[in-house]
Design a protein around this motif. Structure first.
Motif, PDB file in Angstrom:
ATOM      1  N   PHE A   1     -47.729 -28.970  47.645  1.00 26.02           N
ATOM      2  CA  PHE A   1     -47.629 -30.308  48.199  1.00 26.02           C
ATOM      3  C   PHE A   1     -46.476 -31.012  47.113  1.00 26.02           C
ATOM      4  O   PHE A   1     -45.582 -31.725  47.602  1.00 26.02           O
ATOM      5  N   PHE A   2     -46.998 -30.932  45.908  1.00 27.22           N
ATOM      6  CA  PHE A   2     -46.524 -31.756  44.726  1.00 27.22           C
ATOM      7  C   PHE A   2     -45.047 -31.177  44.719  1.00 27.22           C
ATOM      8  O   PHE A   2     -43.931 -31.816  44.599  1.00 27.22           O
ATOM      9  N   MET A   3     -45.054 -29.944  44.841  1.00 29.26           N
ATOM     10  CA  MET A   3     -43.521 -29.154  44.442  1.00 29.26           C
ATOM     11  C   MET A   3     -42.770 -29.518  45.763  1.00 29.26           C
ATOM     12  O   MET A   3     -41.301 -30.033  45.387  1.00 29.26           O
ATOM     13  N   ILE A   4     -43.064 -29.674  47.077  1.00 30.30           N
ATOM     14  CA  ILE A   4     -42.136 -29.924  47.944  1.00 30.30           C
ATOM     15  C   ILE A   4     -41.908 -31.488  48.021  1.00 30.30           C
ATOM     16  O   ILE A   4     -40.748 -31.954  48.095  1.00 30.30           O
TER      17      ILE A   4
ATOM     18  N   ALA B   1     -45.598 -28.396  39.021  1.00 28.29           N
ATOM     19  CA  ALA B   1     -45.482 -29.617  39.810  1.00 28.29           C
ATOM     20  C   ALA B   1     -46.997 -30.538  39.519  1.00 28.29           C
ATOM     21  O   ALA B   1     -46.681 -31.671  39.250  1.00 28.29           O
ATOM     22  N   THR B   2     -48.052 -29.781  39.430  1.00 25.28           N
ATOM     23  CA  THR B   2     -49.313 -30.453  39.532  1.00 25.28           C
ATOM     24  C   THR B   2     -49.305 -31.009  38.237  1.00 25.28           C
ATOM     25  O   THR B   2     -49.698 -32.338  38.032  1.00 25.28           O
TER      26      THR B   2
ATOM     27  N   LEU C   1     -57.190 -26.502  47.762  1.00 25.77           N
ATOM     28  CA  LEU C   1     -56.942 -28.089  46.962  1.00 25.77           C
ATOM     29  C   LEU C   1     -55.848 -27.910  45.767  1.00 25.77           C
ATOM     30  O   LEU C   1     -55.034 -28.444  45.636  1.00 25.77           O
ATOM     31  N   LEU C   2     -56.141 -26.622  44.912  1.00 23.87           N
ATOM     32  CA  LEU C   2     -55.450 -26.453  43.702  1.00 23.87           C
ATOM     33  C   LEU C   2     -54.053 -25.665  44.080  1.00 23.87           C
ATOM     34  O   LEU C   2     -52.969 -26.528  43.931  1.00 23.87           O
ATOM     35  N   LEU C   3     -53.831 -24.686  44.862  1.00 31.13           N
ATOM     36  CA  LEU C   3     -52.649 -24.142  45.270  1.00 31.13           C
ATOM     37  C   LEU C   3     -51.908 -24.940  46.131  1.00 31.13           C
ATOM     38  O   LEU C   3     -50.692 -25.130  46.135  1.00 31.13           O
TER      39      LEU C   3
END
Length: 452
Positions: A29-32, A108-109, A22-24
């Motif tokens: 996901f946010f970065m891409i 990103a998160t 979930l965290l990594l």
């Protein structure tokens, strides 16, 4: 089963593979999904931070610099000094590499969660604007998601605890200053209790003044503590300059071979690195969005950009320097499990006589500023649950916890915080993932209009 065993088991269970995914995975996901936006606009984020776009008439309580300082005050703390040492002790030097990975995605998160904290600010029971995961879940996802917002606030109430910082402050003050100079009581309990009471009084003087006083104090102390600690570590690295490159190579090798880990397990290294990074920079946990949600701005994306600088400063810079000190001086292999004493040994070995005192000053500033920030988070969580009028009572509970932490067992203290942080990340990340399209849309509009 003892209380210590219960929280240790609970921490290991919560920080299993699902939460790491979930965290990594969420950070990846946010970065891409943002097409590496945090790195493409790093320079613009610096301009926002230095006040180029500040408007005193914008809604909010504190400016961008104060918001980042307040968030960093709560993150640059014992996680950077003691937490890194504990990560190396439990997972070996390779855990540092996985802290880097976690921080990279954590940028990103932070961008997504803190953009949302301004985009979906809500009003508390007294009509004041507030931000944070509980508000972006309620305002952004709707009333049907309220149980998730309430869950975050409940575990956030227990996660915003000063017991770890108080515990480690007391240890370093006692062992570095009071006992060597014969100023301690014969009974260690009374020494720890006395130091805890003094810390509690100092903290009360700040947190009872509210977010504006916390922001003002943090904006003055945070830059000073970063400069002092960085300068001290740079001196240690220069003294041991021949070991810097071998230490980096050792970190990379151990990150995948797990030879140095006490348990010898690759999974342990990844878990320790990700867990300690989360404890250090709090990306995905949900605390920083509460501070950044108080920023004076009409542009949510601006605050997201400022917030993303947090993991870079906190983990990629400060944690790395601490880790290198411990590895270069080889004190990590001593078997010393108490985090702060391990770091103190590294300072003492390279800077005989003055090293422990420099660390003492850094620890006091690091820890006390962290305590200021955490008090604000806990009050916001309680205010969301029972109303702002009664939420202010949290400060008195919080001050009492400082005294409890000063005499508590380190392992119990650490595991309680890890349990709460792990649970807080679930609603924080779920809410942010569902609302991610809103952040991307706002980012396109913002960068389409922005002028440097």
């Amino acid at each position: 089963m003892t209380l210590e065993e219960f929280f240790s088991t609970a921490s290991d269970f919560i920080w299993g593979m699902p939460l790491l995914i979930l965290l990594l995975g969420g950070g990846l996901f946010f970065m891409i999904y943002s097409r590496f936006l945090p790195f493409r606009y790093f320079g613009h984020a610096i301009n926002v931070l230095r006040g180029k776009y500040d408007d005193p008439d914008d809604p909010g309580d504190i400016n961008h610099f104060q918001a980042l300082s307040g968030a960093l005050a709560a993150t640059i703390g014992m996680g950077n000094i003691s937490g890194v040492a504990l990560a190396i002790f439990a997972g070996g030097p390779g855990a540092i590499f996985w802290m880097w990975v976690s921080a990279f995605f954590g940028m990103a998160t932070k961008f997504f969660t803190c953009t949302l904290s301004v985009m979906y600010r809500g009003k508390d029971s007294e009509g004041e604007l507030q931000g944070g995961p509980m508000y972006y879940i309620r305002e952004g996802l709707g009333k049907n998601w309220m149980p998730l917002a309430i869950f975050f606030s409940v575990v956030g109430f227990f996660g915003a605890t000063p017991v770890f910082q108080a515990n480690q402050m007391v240890v370093v003050i006692r062992d570095t200053f009071l006992e060597p100079y014969g100023l301690a009581f014969k009974d260690q309990f009374f020494t720890d209790l006395t130091v805890g009471l003094v810390i509690a009084i100092l903290v009360a003087a700040v947190i009872l003044g509210g977010i504006k006083r916390i922001g003002n104090v943090a904006s003055k102390l945070v830059p000073a503590m970063v400069i002092l600690y960085t300068a001290s570590v740079v001196i240690i690295l220069l003294i041991n300059y021949s070991e810097i490159i071998p230490s980096f190579i050792f970190i990379f090798e151990d990150a995948f071979s797990a030879k140095a880990a006490l348990g010898g397990a690759f999974g342990m290294i990844v878990i320790e690195g990700a867990k300690r990074a989360a404890f250090s920079n709090e990306a995905g946990i949900g605390t920083a969005p509460m501070m950044h949600g108080a920023a004076k701005t009409k542009e949510p994306v601006r605050e997201g950009l400022v917030a993303m600088l947090g993991p870079a400063i906190d983990t990629l810079l400060i944690c790395t320097m601490t880790g290198l000190c411990i590895i270069i001086t080889d004190v990590w292999s001593s078997g010393e499990a108490n985090g702060i004493l391990l770091t103190s040994s590294a300072f003492a070995k390279s800077l005989p006589g003055v090293g422990p005192f420099i660390l003492l000053i850094c620890v006091i500033i690091f820890a006390i500023t962290t305590v200021f920030g955490l008090a604000y988070y806990g009050q916001k969580c309680l205010s969301f649950l029972i109303g702002a009028k009664y939420g202010k009572l949290f400060n008195y509970w919080y001050i009492a916890l400082i005294i409890v932490g000063s005499v508590a067992s380190l392992s119990v203290v650490v595991n309680i915080v890890f349990v709460a942080y792990g649970l807080m990340s679930i609603p924080t990340m779920i809410g942010a993932i569902f609302l991610a399209p809103k952040v991307v849309k706002a980012s396109k509009e913002y960068f389409g209009n922005v002028r440097e």
